[in-house]
Design an enzyme around this catalytic site. Sequence first.
Site, mmCIF file in Angstrom:
data_model
loop_
_atom_site.group_PDB
_atom_site.id
_atom_site.type_symbol
_atom_site.label_atom_id
_atom_site.label_comp_id
_atom_site.label_asym_id
_atom_site.label_seq_id
_atom_site.Cartn_x
_atom_site.Cartn_y
_atom_site.Cartn_z
ATOM 1 N N ASP A 265 0.795 -1.227 0.000
ATOM 2 C CA ASP A 265 0.000 0.000 0.000
ATOM 3 C C ASP A 265 0.829 1.280 0.000
ATOM 4 O O ASP A 265 0.396 2.287 -0.550
ATOM 5 C CB ASP A 265 -0.937 0.023 1.217
ATOM 6 N N GLY B 167 -0.110 8.355 3.013
ATOM 7 C CA GLY B 167 -0.445 9.753 3.285
ATOM 8 C C GLY B 167 -1.674 10.155 2.477
ATOM 9 O O GLY B 167 -2.590 10.790 2.981
ATOM 10 N N TYR C 292 -9.416 -1.444 5.154
ATOM 11 C CA TYR C 292 -8.595 -1.445 6.368
ATOM 12 C C TYR C 292 -8.252 -0.035 6.819
ATOM 13 O O TYR C 292 -7.957 0.832 6.002
ATOM 14 C CB TYR C 292 -7.279 -2.201 6.133
ATOM 15 N N HIS D 149 -5.206 -13.741 5.669
ATOM 16 C CA HIS D 149 -4.245 -12.831 5.066
ATOM 17 C C HIS D 149 -3.210 -12.418 6.107
ATOM 18 O O HIS D 149 -3.382 -12.666 7.298
ATOM 19 C CB HIS D 149 -4.954 -11.608 4.484
ATOM 20 N N HIS E 292 -3.764 -13.075 10.020
ATOM 21 C CA HIS E 292 -5.162 -12.857 10.369
ATOM 22 C C HIS E 292 -6.019 -14.003 9.827
ATOM 23 O O HIS E 292 -6.234 -14.108 8.622
ATOM 24 C CB HIS E 292 -5.634 -11.512 9.815
#
Lengths: 715, 715
Positions: B354, B361, B442, B499, B661
């Site tokens: 990401d 930001g 998320y 994941h 997770h």
Amino acid sequence: MKKLTTLLISFLVIFIVSRLWLPSNLKRRNILSLSSDKDQPANFWFKSKIDHFNEIPQHPLDPLTLEEINRVRAILFSYQPFSSTNFPAIHSLTLDEPYKSQVLGWKKGDPIPARKAFVIALLNGKSHLVTVDLGLGRVTRHEISPSSGYPMLSLDDMAKALEAAVSFPELNQSIGARGVAFSDLICITPSAGWYGPDEEGRRVIKVICFSSGNTSNYFMRPIEGLVMTVDPDKREVVKFTDSGRAIPLPRAANTDYRYSAQEKPPEMRPLNPISMEQPNGPSFSVEDGHVVKWANWEFHLKADQRAGLVISRARVWDSETGELRNVMYKGFASEFFVPYMDLDESWYFKTYMDVGEFGIGVAASPLVPLNDCPQYSYYMDGVFVTSDAKPYIQPNMICIFERYAGDIIWRHSETLLPGFQINEARRKVTLVARMAATVGNYDYIFDWEFQTDGLIQVKVGLSGMLMVKGTPHENVETMANHEEVSSPLVSENLIGVVHDHFVTFHLDVDIDGPNNSFAKVNLVKEESLPGESPRKSYLKAKRHIAKTENDAKIKLNLHNPSEFHVVNPSRRSRLGNPTGYKLVPGRTAASLLDLFDPPQIRSAFTNNQIWVTPYNRKEQWAGGLLTYQSKGDDTLAAWSERNRPIENKDIVLWYTMGFHHIPCQEDFPIMPTVTSSFDLKPVNFFELNPVLRIPPAFDHDLPVCRPSNGNYRDT
Amino acid sequence: MKKLTTLLISFLVIFIVSRLWLPSNLKRRNILSLSSDKDQPANFWFKSKIDHFNEIPQHPLDPLTLEEINRVRAILFSYQPFSSTNFPAIHSLTLDEPYKSQVLGWKKGDPIPARKAFVIALLNGKSHLVTVDLGLGRVTRHEISPSSGYPMLSLDDMAKALEAAVSFPELNQSIGARGVAFSDLICITPSAGWYGPDEEGRRVIKVICFSSGNTSNYFMRPIEGLVMTVDPDKREVVKFTDSGRAIPLPRAANTDYRYSAQEKPPEMRPLNPISMEQPNGPSFSVEDGHVVKWANWEFHLKADQRAGLVISRARVWDSETGELRNVMYKGFASEFFVPYMDLDESWYFKTYMDVGEFGIGVAASPLVPLNDCPQYSYYMDGVFVTSDAKPYIQPNMICIFERYAGDIIWRHSETLLPGFQINEARRKVTLVARMAATVGNYDYIFDWEFQTDGLIQVKVGLSGMLMVKGTPHENVETMANHEEVSSPLVSENLIGVVHDHFVTFHLDVDIDGPNNSFAKVNLVKEESLPGESPRKSYLKAKRHIAKTENDAKIKLNLHNPSEFHVVNPSRRSRLGNPTGYKLVPGRTAASLLDLFDPPQIRSAFTNNQIWVTPYNRKEQWAGGLLTYQSKGDDTLAAWSERNRPIENKDIVLWYTMGFHHIPCQEDFPIMPTVTSSFDLKPVNFFELNPVLRIPPAFDHDLPVCRPSNGNYRDT
């Protein structure tokens, strides 16, 4: 610092009196302390602070009251096998908890089950296990334990050992030769461990000494190489070793930690006052002195002479059905293991099992309002028993408070929905039950923290002072091979001995009732088939139900990970998932000692990080009921060798949290708290997450505050 | 819930406008937002909130101002190789930070070094790397990157991809066949990853869709099996897959998370208001908009379009000498890796990076006062750049606040000293710098927490919503082999795909200056010699200085533990110990994927938990400068293959925090925050612990508060 001139003998008297409040002076001291100005604000919001002198137990798990302890004492005194001239030393006298079925069947308003006391007493070197039925007014069970260890040391034992040690002539010569005044001498009583036949068949205690000259922090001034082995029963020094006269007494400069002794402020910008404020009062209640109710949680909380803080019957409301559901029958710190890594005569035995050797309830500190616990805390006392079976009060040893630390329990922002933007966030507000135990130099802080999402986090903080060792060295340059040491230099003439801390928790998790299974959910790499996918690999979660104890002896491994679930196979979610909680380890450490090293044999419960056993009333203490000088024949590891079935049974989960400590200069002269934790976290326990419907905080609910010497912002 | 009837086209317009404030409307919107009532109380205590329209950079590391960005834009527009008809898309435009030596040599009052911008621009499929010198007013460097990846996606790219996708005729047929109204359609743009030659040579973006019918929480209503591969440059759908028409759209019941949409309160006792109060104001200051000073800490803090939050020049006062000492030159989240464990056509590519693919930001949320951050927070904006090189403001994206959570930073009780009893405790008060990024479903919360004992704790919290997958199943009973799955059932027709999350931090730790070494301190079991001791074993700490990068590639192992020190070999404590800080990992996870799996090749920086590299201005981004669709040729792992010397050099520490997770029902319909952390902790950095002289809190300093609608307790 003011020179301490009081003589050691007077210290001994003060020591005994200050720790062993007898009921006679207790009535004066503790009634006062319970209603003192200092205490009043702390429990301002609570109506149910126990009046220990008029207490009547209200819950099957409530600890013995002052009155009950006095009755047990009277029964023991008239019990035929004992006599007033040959009365045993009482090493433990606690509630013999009713059978689990009785407790689970009980509800408020019912008469509470028969009150019984379980007594561990020592007479002529034998450990007597005695059950006293308070209803029947007599002893109903009495056996002499065949196991290898002795009960927890009593404060009386320690006083006797110190008395024998300080009157031993060679001690006086030794400290004189080192220039330590007798009036500055402070001695402590580490446990002796068990190291083979030499010290078997009798109880022994080690005595080591420090100088309190020019500092309250005598731990930083060890009289190195001086160690005595004392028989407290015969009050004799069995062995005296003095090998360290060439090691200088470390200097006292910069060691005193009392705020009143600091001569200059720290080099930092001062901090403005900050506090957690709840002008409407806290949101929790403590009913009948022990039953805590907050948000979606209810549990029973009590102080225990051995375990410190015990959480029982933790239940959580189901946010969808309003049902109060069982999560944990009982949770507590069952044993410690704290081995130091030094073979010297005056160090090798330092392999403490503090819970079973000393009792961390006995060692509990009265919590300092405002600094140990925030405002709006509720303080709970312990009611404990002296070695002559008299009750005494350990005041303010547990605090309960609500916490908001600026954390977020859930948030989400959303910009993709046409017509509106969403920024939702919910604050994390929790409930904490805390105690702190001062075991010699170390201070252990225990927090049980309850969250509205159903999670319980158990934290252990290590603070206090380092156990240091004298050395001739003042600089690493003079130390041979200082890149490979068991004891780095932390100040002039002081080395910090590498050591570990292990805290083993007994977690009798009962998810929706006693019969549970332990599921290990392994994450396993799978390779894709040729042509199946652009991906070569992925993970699968493979659930394996442990059939027997051996299936559930877990060594954690980052590269072969698993989740650890306790599930109720008889209760299913609407989707068919068994309801459960998982144990989520945090930062931890494993013991690296040789499995056949005596301390590791005694603390073999640290050989795995997780164990699961079938529930057994007698298996509460991971290091054995009688831990002191035990040979390891009654540990969790020994019980588990039977490899009993654990599937769909009432099971107990054991988790060991570990810390390795390689000392450095920042550990001198005090040790800022190092913390680790583990979680018990719902997994398919709730149909959906209970946080969903929790409201955010609103500006209009905020308190309006002014500085203590200032104006309110809104006026 | 009110039916959402706005058309998707209007949504797209709103989306673009709401995210890409152009300077023209910016001047209206943000001046207003900066002085709104909502903002005013939050920054009540601070005088230095930046006026973005009159900002002049004050520190060499201050981000580019609105005015500077506009000047860079003007320079680029008049730059010959580009033209207004063939102007590149700007994918990054940030301060080209001065050389480290310039920054280290600068002190307040000096003129700041030449301001430069580093621009990553895309033109005709080529990535242009351009440096603009603002002092000279011209481009001073321009190259076309030879590496495999593309720059971060711009919001413009995503808008183009969505536009192409929603106007693709098959999409309309597909959602019609599934009964999803076009007005309820919400599509998002996951990155495509890199999976071999099929998608090379062009940029592609995946588009997947959801229904927002009857819920704001459209993530819980995936249109399963529908995935489009879109070329944003050609605005064409390259591939359309629709394999999931048999999978029902999950129901919307119980999914809306907005507080306003909750119909009943949760089943729990309500919580009284609680807040951290500082009526004298917070103790920290923010000078010139970016330099934070608190207690013994000073650091530079800024928002970054790619990394989110950047801490620079963290320095701590030495409590003994008053000297301000260097700890960390720069610390930030350098890259994420979030692989999902599903090989399906519509899932295999979900292996997000990401930071480099989207920029956290860019994804930062405006923080919600009171719920995301407590009262007395200071809020800092980001100034970022659109793809046409116009500046915009990301408001309130960082907050800074002081925290007191009821914790104890140090305590000790002492009963053995004659004549007095000591109960000393010090509260733990800390400073937190926080941001939250919403990357699709998320929400990542980043906390940098500074302690008075010199410790820095870096925390990552994961919240938001789970990325779920549609399934025909409503109960595990109908699922074959449901004990071995990659996707447990979390609600009717919804499975949660297993994941991982990895967050790799760039930690340019400079202990007392740039030249440092990395010491691995291994704890090793030693056996005693026969007859040497009653003990069989003990541990030694063996310090090994890493000579080259290969010596410092660390796979953590509980059973073979080490400490990880960064030390300054030229600066010694008074005892001769090198000054240092250690990296202390917390709860973490390691990637288990095949090392030759394409996503693992691209994210090979997760192959070890710790790496150390020699400082290199170009090695900031663990996944490579150009991450999007990269093949992994420019990662930390690739750089480190050179095995460069790292002893007594300016070195950078890289730490990867991991989470596995395995979803469960508690992850539906929202995910309460899961947190992990690591510490940077002083080790022989201070001569003694700085907490020693910190005062306790006193009752007389406490604020006096009343409920918002009540009376003060003292009146």
